[in-house]
Design an enzyme around this catalytic site. Structure first.
Site, short mmCIF file in Angstrom:
data_model
loop_
_atom_site.label_atom_id
_atom_site.label_comp_id
_atom_site.label_asym_id
_atom_site.label_seq_id
_atom_site.Cartn_x
_atom_site.Cartn_y
_atom_site.Cartn_z
N GLY A 197 10.09 16.04 9.53
CA GLY A 197 11.27 16.63 8.14
C GLY A 197 11.86 18.03 8.39
CB ILE A 199 7.09 20.03 6.61
CG1 ILE A 199 6.65 20.80 5.01
CG2 ILE A 199 5.44 21.17 7.42
CD1 ILE A 199 6.27 20.41 3.96
NE ARG A 203 11.89 6.16 6.86
CZ ARG A 203 11.66 6.23 5.43
NH1 ARG A 203 11.89 5.05 4.80
NH2 ARG A 203 12.87 7.18 5.12
NE ARG A 233 0.91 13.54 -1.70
CZ ARG A 233 2.09 15.46 -1.32
NH1 ARG A 233 0.92 15.95 -0.60
NH2 ARG A 233 2.47 15.52 -2.50
CG ASP A 286 -4.33 19.87 3.46
OD1 ASP A 286 -5.80 20.63 3.36
OD2 ASP A 286 -3.43 20.04 2.84
CD GLU A 291 -5.71 14.39 -1.78
OE1 GLU A 291 -5.58 15.67 -3.21
OE2 GLU A 291 -5.86 14.99 -1.04
CG HIS A 328 -3.37 18.52 -1.30
ND1 HIS A 328 -3.31 16.73 -1.31
CD2 HIS A 328 -2.59 19.25 -0.92
CE1 HIS A 328 -2.19 17.38 -1.45
NE2 HIS A 328 -0.95 18.09 -1.42
N GLY A 373 -2.64 22.70 1.32
CA GLY A 373 -1.40 22.95 2.58
C GLY A 373 -0.30 24.22 1.83
P1 NAP Z 1 10.75 15.37 4.77
O1 NAP Z 1 11.91 16.69 5.20
O2 NAP Z 1 12.03 14.62 2.99
O3 NAP Z 1 10.20 14.72 5.91
C1 NAP Z 1 10.09 13.56 5.77
C2 NAP Z 1 9.44 12.61 7.23
O4 NAP Z 1 9.58 12.22 7.43
C3 NAP Z 1 11.10 12.99 7.48
O5 NAP Z 1 11.85 12.93 8.73
C4 NAP Z 1 11.73 10.97 7.11
O6 NAP Z 1 12.37 10.55 8.95
C5 NAP Z 1 10.10 10.70 7.90
N1 NAP Z 1 9.58 9.54 7.70
C6 NAP Z 1 9.48 9.07 5.74
N2 NAP Z 1 9.26 7.92 5.88
C7 NAP Z 1 9.23 7.47 7.34
C8 NAP Z 1 8.90 6.59 7.53
N3 NAP Z 1 7.98 5.56 6.69
N4 NAP Z 1 7.99 6.69 8.94
C9 NAP Z 1 8.54 7.60 10.01
N5 NAP Z 1 8.98 8.46 9.48
C10 NAP Z 1 9.36 8.78 8.21
O7 NAP Z 1 9.91 16.28 3.84
P2 NAP Z 1 9.38 17.62 4.11
O8 NAP Z 1 9.74 18.67 2.87
O9 NAP Z 1 8.63 17.54 5.67
O10 NAP Z 1 7.30 17.38 3.53
C11 NAP Z 1 6.97 15.73 4.32
C12 NAP Z 1 5.68 16.15 3.14
O11 NAP Z 1 4.38 16.34 3.32
C13 NAP Z 1 6.01 15.59 1.90
O12 NAP Z 1 6.71 14.79 1.09
C14 NAP Z 1 4.48 15.79 1.50
O13 NAP Z 1 3.82 13.85 1.24
C15 NAP Z 1 3.53 16.49 1.98
N6 NAP Z 1 3.10 17.93 1.90
C16 NAP Z 1 1.86 17.58 2.09
C17 NAP Z 1 1.22 19.14 1.74
C18 NAP Z 1 0.43 19.43 1.60
O14 NAP Z 1 -0.63 20.54 0.57
N7 NAP Z 1 -0.61 18.99 2.46
C19 NAP Z 1 2.08 20.61 1.06
C20 NAP Z 1 3.64 19.76 1.63
C21 NAP Z 1 3.70 18.90 1.96
P3 NAP Z 1 12.92 8.87 8.38
O15 NAP Z 1 13.33 9.40 6.84
O16 NAP Z 1 14.38 8.98 9.37
O17 NAP Z 1 12.10 8.32 8.67
C1 8YV Z 2 0.75 21.17 -3.17
C2 8YV Z 2 1.47 18.98 -1.61
O1 8YV Z 2 -0.49 20.66 -3.36
O2 8YV Z 2 3.63 19.99 -1.74
C3 8YV Z 2 3.10 18.77 -1.74
O3 8YV Z 2 3.78 18.16 -1.20
O4 8YV Z 2 0.95 18.66 -1.65
C4 8YV Z 2 1.68 20.64 -2.48
O5 8YV Z 2 1.93 21.64 -1.31
C5 8YV Z 2 0.94 19.50 -4.59
O6 8YV Z 2 2.09 19.38 -5.39
C6 8YV Z 2 -0.38 20.03 -5.76
O7 8YV Z 2 0.70 20.90 -6.24
#
Ligand code: NAP
Ligand code: 8YV
Length: 324
Positions: free
Chosen positions: A155, A157, A177, A234, A258, A263, A281, A283
């Site tokens: 998506g 990121i 998917r 996550r 991360d 957590e 965490h 990111g």
């Molecule tokens: P996004 O643009 O909605 O992208 C999500 C991607 O995941 C899409 O390509 C989607 O494609 C795929 N996906 C969803 N369900 C799936 C499944 N069951 N199997 C395989 N692929 C699947 O989201 P984003 O903005 O990139 O953010 C993604 C996630 O990163 C956030 O929701 C959050 O949990 C995590 N995150 C973590 C941090 C951190 O601090 N570590 C920071 C920011 C975000 P399909 O729908 O085609 O499957």
């Molecule tokens: C934040 C995240 O750490 O955007 C997310 O989904 O996991 C992180 O950017 C979290 O939301 C706390 O603010």
């Protein structure tokens, strides 16, 4: 002059966010340890908005029992810690902070990959423990240049990660998917097959039921004893028990993590593993990116009550009214 709407802040916000919100709202504060029954009885009728973050989310009892709650503004793109189905069924708009953190989270993924592949922490310890002087040079590490990398979740990121990996001439594949026919990267509908064909898997899907334990023992075994797992999505997306066992038994080579299942608790058995890098965490946790996320969080809340449509409602709220 009418009273300012009452907004409940769940857990912490920055001083900058507080100043931005104070102009438009009467603020109340709560932490996850609070007695929410007492809060609901005391000022439940007043609260019209909540500001929270992706890690702490919104306690379900608040979503269910605040009669005048109209919107929840979430700092973070992930919102699996708030029951959005319940919120939208009650007409409550939930917003999040997509895009402004793409590059930062992608950099975190690259940082973890580079750290484990090039053995950054063992190298640091080699110097500080005096081993360089007593035992000579440390063993070689692995190059990331040209590495085969599979991204789970392509998506916003995931694509930013792929673009950064291109600078290392990586051979990039992805699993989602739905195939993205416009993508230049190789698609795998079968995650185990992708794991078999790559050296590193980077996980960057949303959390929640649809991705729970997507990274199974079979995926880890397919990645194998030379393989690297990076998780910036996550903790719930990876079967953490299977991951720990695979690392302990040498069936998986390395991990850069991360995010974790419970957590801030992290399995202590990971702490002393040379082949693992752990971050709390972080990111998106730079001053610059958190400021952009905070600004978008407060702007969504302010706009809603000023009668202007919010900027970034979560997709599940697409059919709801986006302002007062
Ligand atoms: P996004 O643009 O909605 O992208 C999500 C991607 O995941 C899409 O390509 C989607 O494609 C795929 N996906 C969803 N369900 C799936 C499944 N069951 N199997 C395989 N692929 C699947 O989201 P984003 O903005 O990139 O953010 C993604 C996630 O990163 C956030 O929701 C959050 O949990 C995590 N995150 C973590 C941090 C951190 O601090 N570590 C920071 C920011 C975000 P399909 O729908 O085609 O499957
Ligand atoms: C934040 C995240 O750490 O955007 C997310 O989904 O996991 C992180 O950017 C979290 O939301 C706390 O603010």
């Amino acid at each position: 002059m009418a009273d300012k709407p009452h907004l409940l802040v769940v857990e912490e916000i920055t001083d900058r966010m507080r100043e931005q919100l104070e102009g438009s709202f009467t603020l109340h504060y709560a932490s996850l340890e609070d007695d929410f029954d007492a809060l609901i009885a005391d000022k439940g009728d007043l609260i019209e908005a909540i500001v929270t973050n992706g890690a702490d989310g919104t306690p379900e009892t608040l979503v269910a029992n605040l009669p005048n709650l109209k919107m929840i503004s979430n700092t973070g793109v992930g919102y699996d810690s708030t029951n959005v189905a319940l919120a939208s069924s009650r007409g409550i708009v939930v917003t999040h902070t997509p895009d402004v953190l793409n590059e930062e989270v992608a950099t975190t993924a690259l940082m973890l990959l580079l750290s484990v592949a090039r053995r950054l922490l063992p190298s640091h310890r080699w110097v500080t423990s005096g081993k360089w002087e007593t035992a000579g040079n440390i063993e070689y590490s692995r190059t990331v240049d040209g590495m085969k990398v599979g991204i789970v979740g392509l998506g916003r990121i995931g694509n930013a990660i792929a673009r950064k990996l291109e600078a290392f001439s990586c051979d990039i594949a992805y699993h989602t998917r739905n195939e993205r026919p416009d993508s230049p990267y190789r698609y795998y509908g079968n995650l185990v097959e992708m794991a078999r064909d790559v050296t590193c898997i980077i996980v960057i899907t949303p959390g929640g039921p649809s991705t729970h334990h997507l990274i199974t023992k079979d995926v880890l075994d397919a990645l194998g004893s030379d393989g690297i797992l990076v998780n910036v999505a996550r903790g719930s997306v990876v079967d953490e028990d299977a991951l720990v066992a695979a690392l302990q038994e040498g069936r998986l080579g390395h991990a850069g993590l991360d995010v974790f299942d419970k957590e801030p608790q992290v399995p202590a058995v990971l702490f002393d593993m040379d082949q693992v890098v752990l971050t709390p965490h972080i990111g998106s946790a730079t001053h610059e990116t958190r400021q952009a996320m905070g600004d978008l969080t407060t702007e969504n809340a302010v706009r809603y009550f000023a009668g202007e449509p919010v900027l970034t409602a979560v997709p599940e709220c697409a059919d709801l009214k986006k302002s007062l």
